[in-house]
Design an enzyme around this catalytic site. Structure first.
Site, PDB file in Angstrom:
ATOM      1  N   SER A  41       9.148  14.581  47.976  1.00  0.00           N
ATOM      2  CA  SER A  41       8.987  13.566  46.923  1.00  0.00           C
ATOM      3  C   SER A  41       8.704  12.169  47.472  1.00  0.00           C
ATOM      4  O   SER A  41       8.193  11.322  46.746  1.00  0.00           O
ATOM      5  CB  SER A  41      10.235  13.518  46.037  1.00  0.00           C
ATOM      6  OG  SER A  41      11.386  13.264  46.818  1.00  0.00           O
ATOM      7  N   ASP A 320      15.214   4.526  42.413  1.00  0.00           N
ATOM      8  CA  ASP A 320      16.156   5.379  41.673  1.00  0.00           C
ATOM      9  C   ASP A 320      17.287   5.761  42.632  1.00  0.00           C
ATOM     10  O   ASP A 320      17.523   5.052  43.617  1.00  0.00           O
ATOM     11  CB  ASP A 320      15.438   6.584  41.036  1.00  0.00           C
ATOM     12  CG  ASP A 320      14.819   7.532  42.058  1.00  0.00           C
ATOM     13  OD1 ASP A 320      15.145   7.436  43.261  1.00  0.00           O
ATOM     14  OD2 ASP A 320      14.003   8.386  41.653  1.00  0.00           O
ATOM     15  N   HIS A 323      15.058   7.475  45.909  1.00  0.00           N
ATOM     16  CA  HIS A 323      13.706   7.104  46.364  1.00  0.00           C
ATOM     17  C   HIS A 323      13.538   5.606  46.535  1.00  0.00           C
ATOM     18  O   HIS A 323      13.875   4.835  45.629  1.00  0.00           O
ATOM     19  CB  HIS A 323      12.656   7.637  45.377  1.00  0.00           C
ATOM     20  CG  HIS A 323      12.699   9.121  45.249  1.00  0.00           C
ATOM     21  ND1 HIS A 323      13.184   9.753  44.124  1.00  0.00           N
ATOM     22  CD2 HIS A 323      12.365  10.088  46.120  1.00  0.00           C
ATOM     23  CE1 HIS A 323      13.126  11.060  44.311  1.00  0.00           C
ATOM     24  NE2 HIS A 323      12.641  11.295  45.515  1.00  0.00           N
TER      25      HIS A 323
END
Ligand SMILES: *[C@@H]1O[C@H](CO)[C@@H](O)[C@H](O)[C@H]1NC(C)=O
Ligand SMILES: *[C@@H]1O[C@H](CO)[C@@H](O)[C@H](O)[C@H]1NC(C)=O
Length: 356
Positions: A41, A320, A323
């Site tokens: 991610s 977040d 991340h």
């Protein structure tokens, strides 16, 4: 109001235009012909959007600072690789494999997938994802398409040998595998140093597979401080320490084994160049102990859909729960590209890797 130019300014304008043109990346040739991205991610730019998974983010407030809005990038703006490809002189970002079509694949493709790991099992409790082994299969599909587009096998081979292949993966093998004993048995089977050996051994085979399909310039990333994310700190507690020490200690043997493995690959595969990167930067003035958006989405670590994020987004290291923000990605991209510190780039930074 009408603007009046003095003769001296009339002379200055063409000079100014010429200068602007020199700095116009649209006319510049990138330092390498293509850039391929393998990862999770941290690098995903939309490959998970159509998959059945809780690890996807094509909803607001993700992308609030990205011109196209939510694209599947796991932050408010750009990934570190978005910044790096611009530093390399590319005009466009690399398309995600899931949306690659036509000629846009010649400059590179992004295979990265949220929740994916070095091990095939990693992240399975989150749903469908594309593990590194499948990303390598997808790369083979792209190679046949590139060969067909170029109409010449040896030209395609030469093109692919001059590209940079970026591999940044491993965090999920810890946070979405080893440190989740309710869903995975790896922590029962291996002590942390043994587990790191298993991961790095598998990764070296995967790098060799990418080499076998024609890659000759590799940028391989160490793992960040997975125990310092807001999510790790709030879910597991830090027992008074700044970070979750158990997590950071889990990651340490991975990096310790990865760096000498890269060194061995440089010695074993002498027609290729590998570099180990662990870019960082100054956190002075940045909020690092809480996330910018309100979390609770995905597996709890992602932003809540349609929630209002913080206003001063450039002041936050984390967008977040796990991340990094666009602002931090910009900081680390500069370090990956140009750092002269051996602990951040060994033996080459990206700029020098491009010149090899
Ligand atoms: C293929 O490309 C190579 C150089 O990249 C060139 O020498 C050769 O003539 C080309 N072959 C064909 C069939 O176009
Ligand atoms: C490099 O080659 C040596 C000797 O053949 C081998 O033992 C080692 O596993 C190789 N390392 C890597 C990372 O391929």
């Amino acid at each position: 109001m009408e603007s009046k130019l003095k003769p001296s300014e009339l002379v200055a304008i063409p000079v100014l235009l010429a200068l602007l043109n020199l700095g116009n990346s649209a006319n510049a040739v990138p330092q390498v012909p293509c850039y391929f991205i393998f990862g999770d991610s941290l690098s995903d730019t939309g490959n998970n959007n159509k998959l059945v998974t809780s690890a996807k983010v094509n909803y607001p407030p993700y992308g609030i600072d990205f011109p196209q809005g939510p694209t599947g990038r796991f932050n408010n703006g750009r990934t570190m690789h978005d910044f790096i490809v611009k530093l390399l002189g590319f005009e466009d970002y690399m398309p995600p494999f899931a949306e690659s079509e036509g000629k846009n694949i010649l400059n590179g493709v992004n295979y990265a997938s949220g929740a994916a790991g070095i091990l095939d099992d990693t992240g399975k409790h989150r749903g469908v994802r594309v593990p590194l082994n499948d990303q390598i299969k997808n790369h083979k599909t792209i190679i046949s398409r590139i060969t067909a587009l170029m109409g010449n096998n040896s030209a395609a081979k030469s093109h692919l040998s001059r590209c940079i292949y970026s591999v940044q993966i491993g965090s999920n093998d810890y946070i979405n595998n080893y440190f989740r004993p309710e869903s995975y048995d790896t922590s029962k089977r291996y002590a942390p140093p043994e587990y790191a050996t298993v991961l790095v051994q598998q990764l070296s085979n995967q790098l060799k597979a990418i080499y076998d399909s024609g890659a000759r310039k590799f940028a391989v990333y160490g793992m960040g401080m997975i125990g310092c994310t807001p999510d790790a700190r709030s879910v597991h507690g830090t027992k008074g320490a700044p970070c979750v020490e158990e997590f950071n200690e889990g990651a340490t043997p991975f990096n310790k084994r990865l760096e000498p493995m890269i060194d061995q690959l440089n010695r074993n595969l002498t027609d290729a160049k590998f570099t180990y990167l662990n870019p960082t930067g100054s956190t002075d003035g940045l909020v690092w102990d809480s996330s910018c958006c309100k979390t609770g989405g995905g597996g709890g670590e992602l932003c809540l859909p349609d929630s209002k994020p913080c206003d001063n987004r450039r002041k936050y290291l984390f967008w977040d729960g796990v991340h990094p923000s666009d602002a931090w990605n910009e900081v680390v991209s500069k370090s990956a590209y140009g750092s002269e510190k051996p602990e951040e780039a060994q033996p080459f930074n990206i700029k020098k890797l491009a010149l090899q």
